[in-house]
Design a protein around this motif. Structure first.
Motif, PDB file in Angstrom:
ATOM      1  N   ALA A   1       0.873  -0.999  -0.055  1.00  0.00           N
ATOM      2  CA  ALA A   1      -0.082  -0.112  -0.041  1.00  0.00           C
ATOM      3  C   ALA A   1       0.876   1.225  -0.054  1.00  0.00           C
ATOM      4  O   ALA A   1       1.786   1.375   0.766  1.00  0.00           O
ATOM      5  N   ILE A   2       0.440   2.278  -0.891  1.00  0.00           N
ATOM      6  CA  ILE A   2       1.038   3.232  -1.258  1.00  0.00           C
ATOM      7  C   ILE A   2       0.728   4.572  -0.065  1.00  0.00           C
ATOM      8  O   ILE A   2      -0.504   4.723  -0.536  1.00  0.00           O
ATOM      9  N   MET A   3       1.467   5.107   0.700  1.00  0.00           N
ATOM     10  CA  MET A   3       0.924   5.968   1.588  1.00  0.00           C
ATOM     11  C   MET A   3       1.714   7.296   1.344  1.00  0.00           C
ATOM     12  O   MET A   3       2.332   7.891   1.818  1.00  0.00           O
ATOM     13  N   ALA A   4       1.768   7.713   0.090  1.00  0.00           N
ATOM     14  CA  ALA A   4       2.266   8.700  -0.612  1.00  0.00           C
ATOM     15  C   ALA A   4       1.681   9.230  -2.004  1.00  0.00           C
ATOM     16  O   ALA A   4       1.135   8.527  -2.418  1.00  0.00           O
ATOM     17  N   SER A   5       2.002  10.676  -2.175  1.00  0.00           N
ATOM     18  CA  SER A   5       1.433  10.993  -3.531  1.00  0.00           C
ATOM     19  C   SER A   5       2.442  10.695  -4.439  1.00  0.00           C
ATOM     20  O   SER A   5       3.757  10.337  -4.217  1.00  0.00           O
ATOM     21  N   PRO A   6       2.281  10.721  -5.995  1.00  0.00           N
ATOM     22  CA  PRO A   6       3.198  10.458  -6.801  1.00  0.00           C
ATOM     23  C   PRO A   6       4.229  11.178  -6.823  1.00  0.00           C
ATOM     24  O   PRO A   6       5.421  10.724  -6.975  1.00  0.00           O
ATOM     25  N   ALA A   7       4.225  12.535  -6.347  1.00  0.00           N
ATOM     26  CA  ALA A   7       5.324  13.559  -6.261  1.00  0.00           C
ATOM     27  C   ALA A   7       6.269  13.056  -5.412  1.00  0.00           C
ATOM     28  O   ALA A   7       7.650  13.484  -5.449  1.00  0.00           O
ATOM     29  N   ALA A   8       5.954  12.367  -4.485  1.00  0.00           N
ATOM     30  CA  ALA A   8       6.878  12.156  -3.242  1.00  0.00           C
ATOM     31  C   ALA A   8       7.557  10.524  -3.632  1.00  0.00           C
ATOM     32  O   ALA A   8       8.361  10.226  -2.902  1.00  0.00           O
TER      33      ALA A   8
END
Ligand code: NAP
Length: 301
Positions: free
Chosen positions: A125-132
């Motif tokens: 699970a990704i807990m970040a925005s694409p930019a991060a």
């Protein structure tokens, strides 16, 4: 952006090039991984190909190109729509599914992948925005077999420094995902409720924000103590009883109703306090409310 991948780095395939998939593939490329990509709409690969990615002409050839295959599409139905027809092409692959979904879908997908003897499945699970993605701020949670995570940990580190392995149960990453999102929404809703209340007195949200931030810090400091009580199943009121909280919850409801702002969230908060008192927990500490959260709504202890 490196156009010549480093042959010593683990080759990787990224399936799904939406906003997040493009960020994932871009991070692998920047870290020098030979990167193969595939997307249903191939034009979304244009920039990645310009940056050195190989565009596969089918999901099957994308999956065949690398042992490590990262998936990031809208949902698990899309994952299965893409992978189910591939059959034995999946044998020997390490599938890392970073698509958001439920713990049940993650566990079912792990069972499905186990039909191939040499296929390994990790859920994430990704807990970040694409930019991060690719930075120290990107937190990505993984669950599934630890040896596979360990083996590909350095490749997965290309996606962000905050790679965290949670355990063998494939459902864990999705459960942490919703748990953290729920926390985020509760905090944000509380902030918006406060901003609406203060707005009736002409106080700007920007004026309220530093007070809210300080309050959050204080509440954050309570968590480890409350967690200990929850794990021990004993809730002594070391600071305030639920009865004391309930009186303040009533103020929140009355203020909201009297000032004409939305009182639904305050009423829900008060209903939990009322139920705990009705269950005989008025003299316990706030962590005793866990007994209500552990059950479907409307059931008393
Ligand atoms: P997106 O920009 O909407 O991209 C969706 C991707 O899924 C596209 O590559 C799309 O292909 C593909 N797709 C959807 N249905 C498909 C199907 N039936 N067959 C084949 N491909 C299909 O979404 P995203 O932001 O990249 O999000 C992808 C996943 O990451 C989601 O599970 C999301 O919850 C998760 N996530 C996103 C963020 C974020 O900030 N964006 C943060 C954390 C987690 P086409 O390009 O052909 O439409």
């Amino acid at each position: 952006m490196p156009k010549n991948p480093d042959a010593s780095r683990t080759p990787v395939t990224v399936v799904g090039l939406g906003l997040m998939g493009q960020a994932l593939a871009g991070a692998f490329l920047r870290a020098g991984h030979p990167t193969t990509v595939w997307n249903r709409t191939p034009q979304k690969a244009d920039q990645l190909v310009a940056d050195g990615a190989q565009l596969a002409d089918s999901v099957a050839s994308a999956v065949t190109a690398s042992r490590l295959v990262v998936l990031c599409v809208t949902d698990y139905d899309a994952v299965h729509g893409l992978l189910d027809p591939l059959g034995d092409v999946l044998d020997g692959r390490v599938l890392v599914n970073l698509t958001s979904g439920t713990s049940q879908a993650a566990r079912e997908t792990a069972e499905w992948a186990a039909r191939w003897q040499d296929t390994v499945y990790l859920d994430g699970a990704i807990m970040a925005s694409p930019a991060a993605i690719g930075t120290a701020d990107a937190l990505i949670l993984y669950s599934g077999p630890k040896p596979a995570f360990d083996r590909y940990e350095s490749a997965l580190a290309s996606l962000g420094a905050g790679k965290t392995y949670l355990g063998a149960d494939h459902g864990l990453s999705s459960l942490y995902d919703v748990a953290l999102l729920g926390l985020m929404w509760s905090v944000l809703n509380g902030f918006l409720q406060g901003a609406a209340l203060l707005g009736t007195a002409g106080v700007e949200a920007a004026t309220f924000a530093p007070f809210a931030q300080q309050g959050l810090g204080t509440v954050g400091d309570w968590l480890s103590g409350y967690a200990r009580q929850i794990d021990e199943g004993s809730y002594p009121a070391l600071d305030a009883t639920i009865g004391t909280h309930l009186a303040a919850m009533e103020h929140l409801v009355h203020e909201s109703e009297a000032l004409g702002v939305n009182a639904e969230l305050p009423r829900l908060v008060k209903a939990l306090g009322d139920q705990a008192v009705a269950d005989g927990r008025g003299d316990d500490g706030y962590a005793a409310l866990i007994e209500l959260f552990r059950k479907p709504a409307g059931r008393s202890t």
